[in-house]
Design an enzyme around this catalytic site. Structure first.
Site, PDB file in Angstrom:
ATOM      1  N   GLN A  12      -4.675  -1.493  10.183  1.00  0.00           N
ATOM      2  CA  GLN A  12      -4.551  -2.806   9.559  1.00  0.00           C
ATOM      3  C   GLN A  12      -5.144  -3.892  10.449  1.00  0.00           C
ATOM      4  O   GLN A  12      -4.859  -3.964  11.638  1.00  0.00           O
ATOM      5  CB  GLN A  12      -3.077  -3.107   9.268  1.00  0.00           C
ATOM      6  CG  GLN A  12      -2.841  -4.418   8.561  1.00  0.00           C
ATOM      7  CD  GLN A  12      -3.473  -4.461   7.176  1.00  0.00           C
ATOM      8  OE1 GLN A  12      -3.467  -3.473   6.457  1.00  0.00           O
ATOM      9  NE2 GLN A  12      -4.010  -5.609   6.810  1.00  0.00           N
ATOM     10  N   ASP A  66     -10.996   3.954   4.806  1.00  0.00           N
ATOM     11  CA  ASP A  66     -11.167   2.510   4.657  1.00  0.00           C
ATOM     12  C   ASP A  66     -12.611   2.092   4.920  1.00  0.00           C
ATOM     13  O   ASP A  66     -12.950   0.920   4.798  1.00  0.00           O
ATOM     14  CB  ASP A  66     -10.220   1.773   5.606  1.00  0.00           C
ATOM     15  CG  ASP A  66      -9.943   0.340   5.180  1.00  0.00           C
ATOM     16  OD1 ASP A  66     -10.071   0.042   3.975  1.00  0.00           O
ATOM     17  OD2 ASP A  66      -9.597  -0.481   6.050  1.00  0.00           O
ATOM     18  N   LYS A 103       0.825  -1.201   0.000  1.00  0.00           N
ATOM     19  CA  LYS A 103       0.000   0.000   0.000  1.00  0.00           C
ATOM     20  C   LYS A 103       0.863   1.257   0.000  1.00  0.00           C
ATOM     21  O   LYS A 103       0.545   2.239  -0.683  1.00  0.00           O
ATOM     22  CB  LYS A 103      -0.931   0.002   1.223  1.00  0.00           C
ATOM     23  CG  LYS A 103      -2.050  -1.014   1.134  1.00  0.00           C
ATOM     24  CD  LYS A 103      -2.891  -1.028   2.391  1.00  0.00           C
ATOM     25  CE  LYS A 103      -4.035  -2.032   2.278  1.00  0.00           C
ATOM     26  NZ  LYS A 103      -4.833  -2.153   3.514  1.00  0.00           N
TER      27      LYS A 103
END
Length: 292
Positions: free
Chosen positions: A108, A131, A64
């Site tokens: 994450q 996200d 990413k």
């Protein structure tokens, strides 16, 4: 416009190329990031937070960060020890939420069983939730209001649009009900006038429900869990699973002779997730910097 229809057992499905579509989205995102920098002198910035050193998570975050660099997005990484408490993680994310130099935040997953992951997600300011993991974002998706979609579900919808899949009145079956994939993709499909059925571990006679799907989204996290014989002829099959050995949740070889469209694994849904994340980070920066 793609309509589901009967297909012979020998005619393979068209592949839905997520890699190519993600490339186009990323190029557009790069141009948008350059425009933000030109107009404000500030580059969009994505902060990533990792608890522990899970090898898959470390690899994924590095990918990413590399994609951010190519798209003209700055990345800031915060690495925390596996022993980090919920309170410490919430404090870290709260600090990033309050930092005007940070425009998007990605925590994450997974964070460890001793951490209240939901509390950590909710520490992300809604305007930085690129996200799409907070309750605010989920509600916005559910009500069709402005906000950030969960990235994988958002990427799935972009794929369906790119291949001109008409969702109106179609029966969409989602196998999986996770908070960041199964549930939100069902809400997005519902918002496009599909009739949505959620399936999960307690669904009775799952194959019979799957056979009814005009659009099937597999998001259960079990390799080759969906058998080709259970795919309705002409169905659109979205495989959102990624399991060891580069296999998805659908038995690809048998399903591709039943479906009209199918996503490969890898190269289908996966690249779209990162592309949507980058796109939403630039959109967040533009809003926070007063450009939109």
């Amino acid at each position: 416009m793609v309509e589901t229809q009967d297909r012979s057992q020998t005619q393979p499905a068209r592949l839905m190329d997520g890699t190519a579509l993600a490339g186009r989205i990323t190029r557009e995102t790069s141009a948008a990031a350059a425009d933000v920098l030109r107009r404000t002198g500030v580059a969009p910035c994505l902060a990533t937070v990792l608890v522990g050193e899970d090898p898959a998570s470390v690899t994924y975050l590095r990918m990413k960060q590399a994609r951010c660099a190519k798209a003209g997005i700055e990345s800031r990484h915060v690495s925390l020890p596996a022993s980090t408490s919920t309170a410490e993680l919430v404090a870290t994310i709260t600090g990033l939420s309050q930092d005007p130099a940070v425009h998007g935040i990605l925590l994450q997953h997974p964070v460890g069983p001793h951490i209240d992951e939901r509390a950590a997600f909710e520490a992300i300011a809604p305007e930085k939730d690129v996200d799409g993991v907070t309750m605010h974002s989920f509600a916005a998706m559910g009500f069709g209001l402005p906000g950030f979609a969960s990235c994988t579900p958002g990427g799935i919808m972009r794929l369906l649009d790119a291949y001109e899949v008409d969702l109106t009145g179609k029966h969409a079956v989602v196998v999986g009900r996770s908070a960041i994939l199964g549930r939100p993709v069902g809400m997005l499909l519902l918002g496009r006038d599909a009739t949505v059925t959620y399936c999960h571990s307690r669904t009775v006679d799952l194959p019979s429900v799957v056979r009814q799907a005009d659009v099937l989204v597999a998001a259960v996290g079990r390799p080759r869990f969906i058998r080709g014989e259970d795919v309705k002829p002409g169905a659109v099959v979205i495989d959102a699973g990624y399991n060891p050995g580069n296999v998805g949740d659908v038995d690809f070889e048998s399903a591709r002779h039943r479906a009209s469209l199918i996503t490969p694994v890898p190269g289908g849904v996966g690249p779209m997730t990162i592309a949507v994340l980058l796109e939403q980070t630039v959109q967040a920066a533009a809003r926070q910097l007063g450009l939109t």
